[in-house]
Design a protein around this motif. Structure first.
Motif, short mmCIF file in Angstrom:
data_model
loop_
_atom_site.label_atom_id
_atom_site.label_comp_id
_atom_site.label_asym_id
_atom_site.label_seq_id
_atom_site.Cartn_x
_atom_site.Cartn_y
_atom_site.Cartn_z
N SER A 109 -2.77 5.55 -2.40
CA SER A 109 -3.31 6.61 -1.55
C SER A 109 -4.80 6.64 -1.78
O SER A 109 -5.31 6.10 -2.78
CB SER A 109 -2.70 7.97 -1.91
OG SER A 109 -3.13 8.39 -3.20
N ARG A 110 -5.52 7.24 -0.88
CA ARG A 110 -6.97 7.36 -1.05
C ARG A 110 -7.29 8.13 -2.32
O ARG A 110 -8.22 7.79 -3.05
CB ARG A 110 -7.56 8.06 0.17
CG ARG A 110 -9.09 8.14 0.16
CD ARG A 110 -9.58 8.84 1.42
NE ARG A 110 -11.02 9.05 1.41
CZ ARG A 110 -11.91 8.19 1.87
NH1 ARG A 110 -11.49 7.03 2.39
NH2 ARG A 110 -13.21 8.46 1.84
N GLU A 111 -6.49 9.16 -2.62
CA GLU A 111 -6.73 9.96 -3.81
C GLU A 111 -6.58 9.12 -5.09
O GLU A 111 -7.38 9.25 -6.02
CB GLU A 111 -5.76 11.14 -3.84
CG GLU A 111 -6.01 12.20 -2.79
CD GLU A 111 -5.59 11.76 -1.39
OE1 GLU A 111 -4.75 10.82 -1.27
OE2 GLU A 111 -6.10 12.34 -0.41
N GLU A 146 -18.57 3.75 0.87
CA GLU A 146 -17.65 4.84 1.19
C GLU A 146 -16.91 5.32 -0.04
O GLU A 146 -16.66 6.52 -0.22
CB GLU A 146 -16.65 4.38 2.25
CG GLU A 146 -15.66 5.45 2.67
CD GLU A 146 -14.67 4.97 3.73
OE1 GLU A 146 -13.49 5.36 3.64
OE2 GLU A 146 -15.09 4.21 4.62
N LEU A 147 -16.59 4.38 -0.93
CA LEU A 147 -15.88 4.73 -2.16
C LEU A 147 -16.75 5.59 -3.07
O LEU A 147 -16.28 6.59 -3.64
CB LEU A 147 -15.45 3.45 -2.87
CG LEU A 147 -14.63 3.61 -4.15
CD1 LEU A 147 -13.36 4.42 -3.88
CD2 LEU A 147 -14.29 2.24 -4.72
N THR A 183 0.80 -1.22 0.00
CA THR A 183 0.00 0.00 0.00
C THR A 183 0.84 1.27 0.00
O THR A 183 0.28 2.36 -0.01
CB THR A 183 -0.92 0.03 1.24
OG1 THR A 183 -0.12 -0.06 2.43
CG2 THR A 183 -1.91 -1.12 1.20
N TYR A 188 -8.49 -1.85 1.26
CA TYR A 188 -9.25 -1.65 2.48
C TYR A 188 -8.50 -0.84 3.53
O TYR A 188 -9.08 -0.45 4.53
CB TYR A 188 -9.67 -3.00 3.06
CG TYR A 188 -10.70 -3.70 2.21
CD1 TYR A 188 -12.02 -3.25 2.15
CD2 TYR A 188 -10.36 -4.81 1.44
CE1 TYR A 188 -12.96 -3.88 1.37
CE2 TYR A 188 -11.30 -5.45 0.66
CZ TYR A 188 -12.60 -4.98 0.63
OH TYR A 188 -13.55 -5.62 -0.15
N ALA A 190 -16.97 9.07 -1.63
CA ALA A 190 -15.73 9.81 -1.84
C ALA A 190 -15.58 10.25 -3.29
O ALA A 190 -15.13 11.36 -3.58
CB ALA A 190 -14.53 8.95 -1.43
N HIS A 245 -7.51 2.02 2.90
CA HIS A 245 -7.89 3.39 2.57
C HIS A 245 -9.40 3.60 2.48
O HIS A 245 -9.87 4.71 2.76
CB HIS A 245 -7.25 3.78 1.24
CG HIS A 245 -5.76 3.62 1.20
ND1 HIS A 245 -4.91 4.57 1.73
CD2 HIS A 245 -4.98 2.61 0.73
CE1 HIS A 245 -3.65 4.16 1.57
NE2 HIS A 245 -3.66 2.98 0.96
N VAL A 246 -10.14 2.57 2.06
CA VAL A 246 -11.58 2.69 1.87
C VAL A 246 -12.26 1.47 2.48
O VAL A 246 -11.89 0.33 2.17
CB VAL A 246 -11.95 2.79 0.37
CG1 VAL A 246 -13.44 3.01 0.20
CG2 VAL A 246 -11.17 3.91 -0.31
N ILE A 284 -6.93 5.88 -5.37
CA ILE A 284 -8.03 4.92 -5.42
C ILE A 284 -9.31 5.58 -5.91
O ILE A 284 -10.02 5.04 -6.76
CB ILE A 284 -8.23 4.29 -4.02
CG1 ILE A 284 -7.02 3.42 -3.66
CG2 ILE A 284 -9.51 3.46 -3.98
CD1 ILE A 284 -7.01 2.93 -2.23
N VAL A 285 -9.61 6.76 -5.39
CA VAL A 285 -10.81 7.48 -5.80
C VAL A 285 -10.73 7.84 -7.28
O VAL A 285 -11.72 7.69 -8.02
CB VAL A 285 -11.01 8.74 -4.93
CG1 VAL A 285 -12.11 9.63 -5.51
CG2 VAL A 285 -11.37 8.34 -3.50
#
Length: 241
Positions: free
Chosen positions: A28-30, A73-74, A24, A65, A77, A67-68, A32-33
């Motif tokens: 990053s969450r960014e 939730e995904l 991971t 998981y 976001a 991050h999200v 993934i989004v």
């Protein structure tokens, strides 16, 4: 809904810190989004799974998981990301009615580009993204002089029109049965309208010629203007429209 496999994957990823941490590091969450938005735009909500997302990001599904938590939730976001970028492009309008029109058109175009967003807003109307839209409409309504007791009704009418028509337009543009260009297609529909009994369908006959060449965005703005004109007529204090 989180599946048993997805839940197991999330728990397994969080229970193996050594390997999962290495996997991971590049995520990053960014990222993934952004990847999720790419899938949603290209293939729709049904195609967005953690397996598909992991394949696009060249990682394991369990690593996501960190991050999200789940698909819900995904989606929240992703819709918030799209809306935040849309709002960042809005010009500052001194006139409140112009601010509402500008916001409405921006939402129309956003949903046209990302049709899944409208569905997500209606699915979870309490999410922060929806509240930002409500505030974007409600602030100008207050400046127009709409009384407090009428703000909810006026704001709801505009919100439902903007999201409803925007979502319907996006859906129409992606109808799988629409195999010809827009204007010939609408001309064919108009021709069939004119073949109906004019006594039974007088209005349909009268507007049929307007169908082929109409502009969806212009028609959308006309609807916003009609609502604003109604607010002005109903509440005389809001006469600076």
């Amino acid at each position: 809904m989180t599946t048993r496999t997805e839940t197991s994957g999330r728990n397994a990823a969080r229970s193996r810190p050594g390997r999962a941490d290495r996997r991971t590091e590049a995520l990053s969450r960014e990222k993934i989004v952004a990847a999720a938005i790419g899938i949603l735009d290209a293939e729709g909500e049904s195609a967005l799974t953690f397996r598909a997302l992991a394949a696009r990001l060249s990682t394991g599904a369990g690593a996501l998981y960190w991050h999200v938590a789940d698909k819900g939730e995904l989606l929240a976001a992703a819709s918030d990301d799209v809306l935040t970028r849309t709002f960042a492009t809005l010009p500052q309008e001194a006139d409140p009615a112009s601010a509402i029109r500008t916001l409405a058109l921006a939402m129309f175009d956003m949903i046209d580009r990302h049709p899944w967003v409208g569905t997500q807003f209606f699915r979870e109307p309490w999410q922060l993204s929806m509240l930002r839209i409500v505030e974007g409409i409600g602030g100008p309504l207050q400046k127009l002089g709409v009384p407090d007791e009428a703000l909810f009704d006026c704001g709801s009418a505009l919100l439902n029109y903007i999201l409803g028509v925007g979502g319907q337009n996006a859906a129409n543009a992606r109808l799988p049965t629409k195999i010809m260009e827009r204007e010939p297609f609408l001309a064919d529909v108009a021709r069939r309208w004119k073949q109906l009994d004019p006594q039974q369908f007088p209005f349909v006959h009268r507007v049929a010629d307007s169908l082929p060449g109409h502009n969806d965005r212009q028609q959308f703005v006309a609807g916003v203007d009609l609502i604003l004109a109604g607010i002005e007529a109903r509440y005389p204090a809001a006469r600076n429209l």
